[in-house]
Enzyme design. Structure first.
Site, PDB file in Angstrom:
ATOM      1  N   ASN A  47      20.872 -18.148 -23.710  1.00 42.58           N
ATOM      2  CA  ASN A  47      20.615 -17.497 -22.425  1.00 42.58           C
ATOM      3  C   ASN A  47      19.950 -18.477 -21.463  1.00 42.58           C
ATOM      4  O   ASN A  47      19.113 -19.293 -21.858  1.00 42.58           O
ATOM      5  CB  ASN A  47      19.802 -16.205 -22.579  1.00 42.58           C
ATOM      6  N   GLU A  49      18.100 -18.377 -17.817  1.00 41.55           N
ATOM      7  CA  GLU A  49      17.532 -17.505 -16.790  1.00 41.55           C
ATOM      8  C   GLU A  49      17.386 -18.247 -15.466  1.00 41.55           C
ATOM      9  O   GLU A  49      17.618 -19.456 -15.379  1.00 41.55           O
ATOM     10  CB  GLU A  49      16.172 -16.971 -17.283  1.00 41.55           C
ATOM     11  N   CYS A  58      23.469 -14.270 -20.204  1.00 45.03           N
ATOM     12  CA  CYS A  58      23.163 -14.072 -21.622  1.00 45.03           C
ATOM     13  C   CYS A  58      23.825 -15.148 -22.482  1.00 45.03           C
ATOM     14  O   CYS A  58      24.833 -15.752 -22.100  1.00 45.03           O
ATOM     15  CB  CYS A  58      23.679 -12.716 -22.093  1.00 45.03           C
ATOM     16  N   GLU A  60      25.618 -14.751 -25.136  1.00 44.95           N
ATOM     17  CA  GLU A  60      26.976 -14.395 -25.558  1.00 44.95           C
ATOM     18  C   GLU A  60      28.006 -14.828 -24.522  1.00 44.95           C
ATOM     19  O   GLU A  60      29.031 -15.415 -24.834  1.00 44.95           O
ATOM     20  CB  GLU A  60      27.091 -12.876 -25.767  1.00 44.95           C
ATOM     21  N   CYS A  92      24.256  -6.886 -24.674  1.00 47.21           N
ATOM     22  CA  CYS A  92      24.169  -5.988 -23.511  1.00 47.21           C
ATOM     23  C   CYS A  92      25.571  -5.516 -23.114  1.00 47.21           C
ATOM     24  O   CYS A  92      26.598  -6.063 -23.540  1.00 47.21           O
ATOM     25  CB  CYS A  92      23.474  -6.679 -22.348  1.00 47.21           C
ATOM     26  N   CYS A  95      27.981  -8.178 -21.615  1.00 49.51           N
ATOM     27  CA  CYS A  95      28.569  -9.085 -22.619  1.00 49.51           C
ATOM     28  C   CYS A  95      29.637  -8.370 -23.436  1.00 49.51           C
ATOM     29  O   CYS A  95      30.654  -8.965 -23.801  1.00 49.51           O
ATOM     30  CB  CYS A  95      27.479  -9.658 -23.517  1.00 49.51           C
TER      31      CYS A  95
HETATM   32  N1  THU Z   1      19.900 -11.613 -23.404  1.00 47.35           N
HETATM   33  C1  THU Z   1      20.875 -12.297 -24.076  1.00 47.35           C
HETATM   34  O1  THU Z   1      21.016 -13.516 -23.930  1.00 47.35           O
HETATM   35  N2  THU Z   1      21.675 -11.603 -24.914  1.00 47.35           N
HETATM   36  C2  THU Z   1      21.526 -10.284 -25.203  1.00 47.35           C
HETATM   37  O2  THU Z   1      22.284  -9.769 -26.019  1.00 47.35           O
HETATM   38  C3  THU Z   1      20.518  -9.489 -24.525  1.00 47.35           C
HETATM   39  C4  THU Z   1      19.719 -10.178 -23.484  1.00 47.35           C
HETATM   40  C5  THU Z   1      18.984 -12.374 -22.569  1.00 47.35           C
HETATM   41  C6  THU Z   1      19.058 -12.149 -21.092  1.00 47.35           C
HETATM   42  C7  THU Z   1      17.649 -12.526 -20.673  1.00 47.35           C
HETATM   43  O3  THU Z   1      17.561 -13.927 -20.522  1.00 47.35           O
HETATM   44  C8  THU Z   1      16.780 -12.134 -21.844  1.00 47.35           C
HETATM   45  O4  THU Z   1      17.664 -12.051 -22.949  1.00 47.35           O
HETATM   46  C9  THU Z   1      16.037 -10.823 -21.670  1.00 47.35           C
HETATM   47  O5  THU Z   1      16.890  -9.815 -21.293  1.00 47.35           O
END
Ligand code: THU
Length: 136
Positions: A47, A49, A58, A60, A92, A95
Site C-alpha cells: 500500500n 498512501e 491498496c 492488492e 476492500c 480491490c
Molecule cells: N489497505 C490495503 O492495502 N489493503 C487492504 O486490503 C485494506 C486496506 C491499506 C489502505 C491504507 O493504506 C491502509 O491499508 C489503511 O486503510
C-alpha cells in the site's frame, strides 16, 4: 476454508517482503500483496498512501496493476495478502472489484506475519460483480 495450495507459502513470503516497502505513514497499517499467474510468475505490491489520503492505493491493486502493466491479463490463479496484526486481512471493496476485472476466479490467500492463514475465493468475497460483459 480451503487448504493452502502448492506454492502458497512462497507467495506469502513474496507478499511479506513487499509489505516491508509499504508507504503507510498515516494509517501505519502496512499491507503486502503478491499475485501469481498460471505460468507461475509473481508480481507484488504494497500500500502506498498520500498526504491527500484519497489517493492511497491498496497493496492488492498495486500488485495487480504491476502485473497488468507487465503484460499479464486474466491469467491469475492466486493472490496472497499479508499484514502484521492479530487478525487476518480482508481486501476492500475497491480491490475486490479490480480483482473481478482481471482475476475473477482467483484464490485469495490471507495471512499474518505471525502465521495465521486462511484461503477464500473472489466468488465468495464478491458475488455477482460488475464485469466487462455488463457493458456489451
Ligand atoms: N489497505 C490495503 O492495502 N489493503 C487492504 O486490503 C485494506 C486496506 C491499506 C489502505 C491504507 O493504506 C491502509 O491499508 C489503511 O486503510
Amino acid at each position: 476454508m480451503d487448504r493452502l495450495g502448492a506454492g502458497d507459502e512462497d507467495l506469502i513470503r513474496v507478499a511479506a517482503l513487499a509489505r516491508q516497502r509499504a508507504y503507510a505513514p498515516y494509517s501505519k497499517y502496512r499491507v503486502g500483496a503478491a499475485v501469481r499467474t498460471r505460468r507461475n510468475k509473481i508480481y507484488s505490491g504494497a500500500n502506498v498512501e498520500n498526504a491527500s489520503y484519497g489517493l492511497t492505493v491498496c497493496a492488492e491493486r498495486c500488485a495487480v496493476w504491476a502485473a497488468v502493466a507487465a503484460g499479464e491479463t486474466k491469467d491469475f490463479d492466486a493472490i496472497a495478502i499479508v499484514i502484521d496484526d492479530d487478525r487476518l486481512p480482508s481486501p476492500c471493496g475497491a480491490c475486490r472489484q479490480v480483482l473481478a476485472e482481471f482475476a475473477p476466479a482467483v484464490r485469495v490467500v490471507l495471512a499474518t506475519t505471525s502465521g495465521q492463514r486462511r484461503t477464500t475465493s473472489l466468488d465468495v468475497l464478491l458475488p455477482e460483480p460488475f464485469l466487462p460483459q455488463n457493458l456489451s
